[in-house]
Design a protein around this motif. Structure first.
Motif, PDB file in Angstrom:
ATOM      1  N   UNK A  75       7.126 -12.298  62.545  1.00  0.00           N
ATOM      2  CA  UNK A  75       7.670 -11.348  62.278  1.00  0.00           C
ATOM      3  C   UNK A  75       8.639 -10.779  63.280  1.00  0.00           C
ATOM      4  N   UNK A  76      10.199 -11.212  62.910  1.00  0.00           N
ATOM      5  CA  UNK A  76      11.048 -11.150  63.909  1.00  0.00           C
ATOM      6  C   UNK A  76      11.949 -10.025  63.528  1.00  0.00           C
ATOM      7  N   UNK A  77      12.772  -9.910  64.425  1.00  0.00           N
ATOM      8  CA  UNK A  77      13.898  -8.736  64.318  1.00  0.00           C
ATOM      9  C   UNK A  77      14.993  -9.079  63.509  1.00  0.00           C
ATOM     10  N   UNK A  78      15.475  -8.361  62.654  1.00  0.00           N
ATOM     11  CA  UNK A  78      16.539  -8.714  61.860  1.00  0.00           C
ATOM     12  C   UNK A  78      17.766  -8.364  62.624  1.00  0.00           C
ATOM     13  N   UNK A  79      18.407  -9.405  62.908  1.00  0.00           N
ATOM     14  CA  UNK A  79      19.932  -9.305  63.643  1.00  0.00           C
ATOM     15  C   UNK A  79      21.074  -9.478  62.619  1.00  0.00           C
ATOM     16  N   UNK A 127      15.228  -3.906  62.576  1.00  0.00           N
ATOM     17  CA  UNK A 127      14.124  -3.712  61.933  1.00  0.00           C
ATOM     18  C   UNK A 127      13.229  -5.262  61.904  1.00  0.00           C
ATOM     19  N   UNK A 128      11.978  -4.987  61.897  1.00  0.00           N
ATOM     20  CA  UNK A 128      11.309  -6.326  61.879  1.00  0.00           C
ATOM     21  C   UNK A 128      10.760  -6.522  60.586  1.00  0.00           C
ATOM     22  N   UNK A 129      10.889  -7.910  60.232  1.00  0.00           N
ATOM     23  CA  UNK A 129      10.346  -8.383  58.994  1.00  0.00           C
ATOM     24  C   UNK A 129      10.136  -9.867  58.911  1.00  0.00           C
ATOM     25  N   UNK A 130       9.475 -10.284  57.918  1.00  0.00           N
ATOM     26  CA  UNK A 130       9.133 -11.921  57.718  1.00  0.00           C
ATOM     27  C   UNK A 130       9.868 -12.320  56.713  1.00  0.00           C
ATOM     28  N   UNK A 131      10.390 -11.600  55.684  1.00  0.00           N
ATOM     29  CA  UNK A 131      11.393 -12.214  54.543  1.00  0.00           C
ATOM     30  C   UNK A 131      12.455 -11.219  54.603  1.00  0.00           C
ATOM     31  N   UNK A 132      13.700 -11.804  54.477  1.00  0.00           N
ATOM     32  CA  UNK A 132      14.918 -10.936  54.213  1.00  0.00           C
ATOM     33  C   UNK A 132      15.334 -11.288  52.972  1.00  0.00           C
ATOM     34  N   UNK A 133      15.777 -10.424  52.114  1.00  0.00           N
ATOM     35  CA  UNK A 133      16.322 -10.844  50.608  1.00  0.00           C
ATOM     36  C   UNK A 133      17.662 -10.035  50.575  1.00  0.00           C
ATOM     37  N   UNK A 134      18.618 -10.768  49.997  1.00  0.00           N
ATOM     38  CA  UNK A 134      19.974 -10.135  49.933  1.00  0.00           C
ATOM     39  C   UNK A 134      20.393 -10.407  48.358  1.00  0.00           C
ATOM     40  N   UNK A 135      20.583  -9.136  47.752  1.00  0.00           N
ATOM     41  CA  UNK A 135      21.058  -9.282  46.459  1.00  0.00           C
ATOM     42  C   UNK A 135      22.581  -8.860  46.334  1.00  0.00           C
TER      43      UNK A 135
END
Length: 470
Positions: free
Chosen positions: A100-104, A146-154
């Motif tokens: 669970x990392x920080x979204x840069x 923000x922290x997350x394990x999965x980033x999705x871009x639409x």
């Protein structure tokens, strides 16, 4: 002191080519310094360059007009991308983060760049707009930090046929030696400068009634959701009027002067006061074609899935939107509010007449996306008279000694004869200095002008002439 630097936008429409030259301040507010437009005639069809040579000539003329009006040279331009093949398609990307990392910012930017590099089959990716970011399946307006394990871009990719871009390059870069600073999707530019943020959030349909095409852009929750282009426009209506027995110019003129759709509330019998055209018959033809265009628009709104969700209604722009009675007629057919759009004074601090002209909305929008200086950088002129001449050591010594003798001595020495043929090629290549046998010094009563006195006089009397020609 006169400010340097400016931005230039050119919009190639089916009826006319519009050019704007302006300057953007640190706050992003634009001042229009020059504006010009010329008829497209038949070199642009459905918003796409059709005759490359003719379009190149018109662009050159338009650029010259802008340069003459502004007193500046143009080196590059921003150009609009349009055409009946344009549409928006969805494209989704996902990126797994370690634990669970920080979204840069780098993560988000990398995903967007990947979306820009996507190349659909047989189409060109002209723009990436309206990104939606989801963190672990939840929408997030501000994902950075923000922290997350999965980033999705639409994303929505604005795609179209490759010849839109290739034809612009041929007539602008190859034919006119002008750089293209950027390709900007015209309907996106129009939406950026016309629509309020509240309209985008509530949901609205922006309809650009052009001469060759009619473009529908749907916004909801602040983002572009759908785009479609209908291959009919104002010129299609003019061709229908022409079938009544008029030439092209007369059909366009009568359409603008007498044309209308819907009911005439004033109930003026214009047909009885004009013997040149049967206004009633002409308006019947105009309304039939306008109904077809509107029917296609409403069908596309249904296809988008946003029918009944456009709380801000319809906003119309474009040259063909000026047809008398169109807002009321469209409102009746669509059963939602309709209003005319105009460029916001928030972005343009002058040129009020252009802001109120719906035909300029798209070109004004181009300038919002312009960030490169479009002024031509002239190469420094070379002064062939005064510039140092590169010589080898042997030549350098003899040259400087001879120069010193000519400047300091009142007695002039006999010089080698001057070859007039070499003077004609002097600007193109360096003269060669050769060691020649020196003659015995001879004092003459009459002074003979030497080679260096000759160049000295040329410099004093006509130096500026050589500089200008260089």
């Amino acid at each position: 002191m006169e400010q340097s630097g400016f931005i230039v936008g050119i919009d190639l429409g089916t009826s006319k080519i519009v050019g704007l030259l302006g300057r953007k301040n640190e706050q992003g507010v634009i001042s229009i310094l020059a504006s010009e437009s010329i008829p497209s005639d038949n070199c642009v069809k459905h918003g796409v360059v059709y005759n490359i040579d003719e379009a190149a000539g018109k662009i050159k003329k338009l650029v010259n007009l802008l340069e003459n009006k502004s007193g500046r040279k143009i080196g590059k331009i921003y150009v609009s991308v349009a055409g009946k093949s344009l549409r928006a398609i969805e494209y989704t990307l996902t990126k797994d983060l370690i634990d669970e990392s920080e979204v840069s910012f780098a993560v988000i930017d990398q995903m967007e760049q990947q979306a820009r590099q996507n190349k659909p089959d047989f189409l060109t990716n002209y723009s990436v707009v309206a990104p939606e970011i989801f963190l672990d399946g939840h929408p997030e307006d501000d994902p950075i930090g923000k922290t997350a394990t999965l980033v999705e871009g639409r994303y929505r990719l604005i795609v179209g046929r490759p010849n839109i871009k290739s034809n612009l390059i041929k007539c602008i870069t190859e034919k006119n030696q002008l750089d293209i600073a950027g390709f900007i999707v015209g309907p996106v530019a129009a939406g950026a400068i016309v629509l309020d943020e509240t309209d985008k959030q509530a949901g609205c349909a922006l309809i650009d009634f052009g001469a060759g095409t009619t473009t529908l852009s749907i916004y909801k929750e602040g983002l572009l959701r759908y785009m479609a282009v209908i291959p009919f426009g104002g010129r299609t209506i003019s061709k229908d009027v022409k079938e009544l027995g008029f030439i092209d110019t007369a059909a366009e003129s009568y359409k603008i002067k007498y044309g209308r759709v819907g009911k005439d509330k004033n109930k003026q019998a214009t047909s009885s006061s004009n013997s040149e055209v049967d206004v009633k018959e002409m308006n019947k033809v105009i309304q039939l074609r306008e109904e077809e265009i509107i029917l296609n628009i409403l069908n596309q709104i249904k296809e988008s899935g946003y029918a009944g969700k456009l709380d801000a209604g319809i906003i119309i722009v474009g040259g063909a939107s000026q047809l008398t009675g169109l807002p009321e007629f469209l409102e009746e057919k669509a059963q939602m509010p309709v209003k005319k759009g105009a460029a916001k004074r928030l972005y343009i601090n002058n040129a009020a007449d252009l802001l109120q002209n719906p035909a300029y909305a798209q070109c004004l929008g181009l300038l919002l996306f312009a960030n490169e200086n479009c002024e031509k950088v002239e190469a420094p002129k070379v002064d062939y008279i005064n510039r140092p001449r590169p010589l080898d050591s042997a030549q350098s010594g003899s040259y400087s000694e001879a120069s010193e003798r000519n400047q300091n001595s009142s007695v002039h020495h006999e010089q080698p004869p001057v070859d007039n043929d070499d003077d004609e090629e002097y600007e193109d290549e360096e003269p060669e200095y050769e060691e020649r046998p020196r003659k015995a010094k001879k004092v003459k009563d009459k002074k003979t002008p030497g080679l260096f006195d000759f160049f000295g006089k040329i410099q004093n009397l006509g130096g500026t002439m050589f500089k200008d020609e260089d």
